[in-house]
Enzyme design. Sequence first.
Site, PDB file in Angstrom:
ATOM      1  N   GLY A  38       7.848  -3.590  12.991  1.00  0.00           N
ATOM      2  CA  GLY A  38       8.606  -2.646  12.515  1.00  0.00           C
ATOM      3  C   GLY A  38       7.597  -1.331  11.965  1.00  0.00           C
ATOM      4  O   GLY A  38       8.125  -0.352  11.828  1.00  0.00           O
TER       5      GLY A  38
ATOM      6  N   GLU B  28     -11.069 -12.688  17.034  1.00  0.00           N
ATOM      7  CA  GLU B  28     -11.018 -11.610  15.797  1.00  0.00           C
ATOM      8  C   GLU B  28     -12.314 -10.789  15.554  1.00  0.00           C
ATOM      9  O   GLU B  28     -13.530 -11.682  15.997  1.00  0.00           O
ATOM     10  CB  GLU B  28     -10.844 -12.321  14.633  1.00  0.00           C
ATOM     11  CG  GLU B  28      -9.189 -13.032  14.478  1.00  0.00           C
ATOM     12  CD  GLU B  28      -8.110 -12.008  14.844  1.00  0.00           C
ATOM     13  OE1 GLU B  28      -8.324 -10.713  14.171  1.00  0.00           O
ATOM     14  OE2 GLU B  28      -7.171 -12.054  15.623  1.00  0.00           O
TER      15      GLU B  28
ATOM     16  N   ALA C 204      35.690  45.716  -1.812  1.00  0.00           N
ATOM     17  CA  ALA C 204      34.433  45.126  -2.573  1.00  0.00           C
ATOM     18  C   ALA C 204      34.762  44.952  -3.961  1.00  0.00           C
ATOM     19  O   ALA C 204      35.442  45.579  -4.564  1.00  0.00           O
ATOM     20  CB  ALA C 204      33.252  46.208  -2.683  1.00  0.00           C
TER      21      ALA C 204
ATOM     22  N   ARG D 139       0.799  -0.913   0.066  1.00  0.00           N
ATOM     23  CA  ARG D 139      -0.116  -0.054   0.045  1.00  0.00           C
ATOM     24  C   ARG D 139       0.728   1.189   0.038  1.00  0.00           C
ATOM     25  O   ARG D 139       0.278   2.308  -0.437  1.00  0.00           O
ATOM     26  CB  ARG D 139      -0.861   0.005   1.180  1.00  0.00           C
ATOM     27  CG  ARG D 139      -2.193  -0.889   1.022  1.00  0.00           C
ATOM     28  CD  ARG D 139      -2.740  -1.311   2.262  1.00  0.00           C
ATOM     29  NE  ARG D 139      -3.480   0.084   2.650  1.00  0.00           N
ATOM     30  CZ  ARG D 139      -3.958   0.092   3.729  1.00  0.00           C
ATOM     31  NH1 ARG D 139      -3.804  -0.724   4.938  1.00  0.00           N
ATOM     32  NH2 ARG D 139      -4.484   1.554   4.508  1.00  0.00           N
TER      33      ARG D 139
ATOM     34  N   ASN E  11      33.293  40.728   9.477  1.00  0.00           N
ATOM     35  CA  ASN E  11      32.222  41.251   8.890  1.00  0.00           C
ATOM     36  C   ASN E  11      32.187  40.704   7.352  1.00  0.00           C
ATOM     37  O   ASN E  11      33.183  41.091   6.696  1.00  0.00           O
ATOM     38  CB  ASN E  11      32.009  42.636   8.882  1.00  0.00           C
ATOM     39  CG  ASN E  11      30.682  43.214   7.938  1.00  0.00           C
ATOM     40  OD1 ASN E  11      29.704  43.172   8.716  1.00  0.00           O
ATOM     41  ND2 ASN E  11      30.663  43.446   6.739  1.00  0.00           N
TER      42      ASN E  11
ATOM     43  N   TYR F 210      27.666  33.059   0.640  1.00  0.00           N
ATOM     44  CA  TYR F 210      27.931  31.438   0.675  1.00  0.00           C
ATOM     45  C   TYR F 210      29.257  31.345   1.582  1.00  0.00           C
ATOM     46  O   TYR F 210      30.410  31.830   1.190  1.00  0.00           O
ATOM     47  CB  TYR F 210      27.994  30.690  -0.439  1.00  0.00           C
ATOM     48  CG  TYR F 210      28.359  29.263  -0.415  1.00  0.00           C
ATOM     49  CD1 TYR F 210      27.566  28.569   0.417  1.00  0.00           C
ATOM     50  CD2 TYR F 210      29.704  29.011  -0.737  1.00  0.00           C
ATOM     51  CE1 TYR F 210      28.046  27.238   0.432  1.00  0.00           C
ATOM     52  CE2 TYR F 210      30.075  27.621  -0.549  1.00  0.00           C
ATOM     53  CZ  TYR F 210      29.219  26.484  -0.075  1.00  0.00           C
ATOM     54  OH  TYR F 210      29.470  25.411  -0.019  1.00  0.00           O
TER      55      TYR F 210
END
Length: 453
Positions: free
Chosen positions: A102, A156, A408, A16, A362, A351
């Site tokens: 499980g 059952e 920069a 399923r 900084n 990044y």
Amino acid sequence: MRDFAAIILAAGKGTRMKSDLHKVLHPIAGRAMLDHLMASVDELGAARQVVVVGAGRDQIERAVEGRAETCLQEPQLGTGHAVQQAEGLLEGFDGDVIVLYGDVPFVRAETMRAMLDRLNAPDAPAVVVLGFEPEDPLAYGRIIADDDGAIIKMVEYKDADEGERACHLCNSGLMAAKASDLFSLLARVGNDNAQGEYYLPDIVNIAIGDGRACAVVITDEPDEVAGINSRSELARVEARWQAARRERAMADGATMIAPATVFFCWDTKIGRDVTIEPHVVFGPGVEIADKVRIRAYCHIEGATIASGAAVGPFARLRPGAVMEEGSFVGNFVEMKKAVLGKGAKASHLSYLGDATVGAGANIGAGTITCNYDGYFKYQTHIGERAFIGSNSALVAPVNIGSDAIVAAGSTVSRDVAAGELRMVRAEQLVKPGWADRFHDAMKKKKETAKKES
């Protein structure tokens, strides 16, 4: 407590789920169902763990290697037959055995302990069954028991009469028995039923027929015996787990502005006075100290965040990211295997990978550490109080000294000494009037093209 072994049934095909991944390896809160269950067994201190495998056995064997033994059920002829397959591995084991599933991952260690304690009570029941009382008993098998928890009959649903169906005490399927009793009773289970299978619950009625007592332990948390057989059931269990974890986080002193939008992992650790804004996702391995603020839309995995730090919004911390006390990463900053020192900040659009950033440094907007040459990863070291200007590329391996300034727009491929300014830019070329002449020429060309068309 006597030595005990756990037999975990995981041989089913799980059709399923409609998945190439074995059912019990589907994750809840970032951890496989089977691992949730085995962690509870480990907490209780099992002497042995045996996982019964069948379909997808290779996946299960790899998942439990070094932690549990496995045995094969082939063909698959019911739960009683599945437990029988573990008999050879447990030959000579004279302790208690608890049978688990499980795909029923959240059975608590204390529930297992209660079952084993009941098994070793003075009346010495042959089998202990874990029962539960759901709001809607549906078609679960029923446990007919007296007020003392002694089982009179297991039935059952399809075989129960109206009076038995009115009983709301249901069979979870989990059982405990002494090893000698378990396998001797299983040897007497037949398969005279519609499915032609050997069912584990039959051992209870066989023991009762022998005049032996059997007992039920009832869990006060029906959700802990919820089985998972489909993607929708997986999602429902995930939702219940997350809701409970959010409540615990707030009870422990965290503020959550929109709790339903925050998702934790099974091992997330959060301190006090932490504020978590909406739409935050925690992956595995996150530790957050006190007084941290996680702003909206952050994804954090495998990261350690010290007291007073702030993250986001829209930040991503990947495995190995470490933010020291009072440090800050802002919007659209990504860290991976990088340390951001005390009070250091990378406010936006950067990044930091395979990098160490010193205290008070900084990192300007658009800065990246170029850590990969297509074959290997390299380190970038940025000293204390260094200033990295916007849109800089630091080509690793490279060291930026303390108090250094990188102008920069620089691409830095050689070390920068402490206190040094490094500016790596092409000389600007100025041509007065060139742009005016260009615009005039282009406008005339465009007008001519219109006339010709």
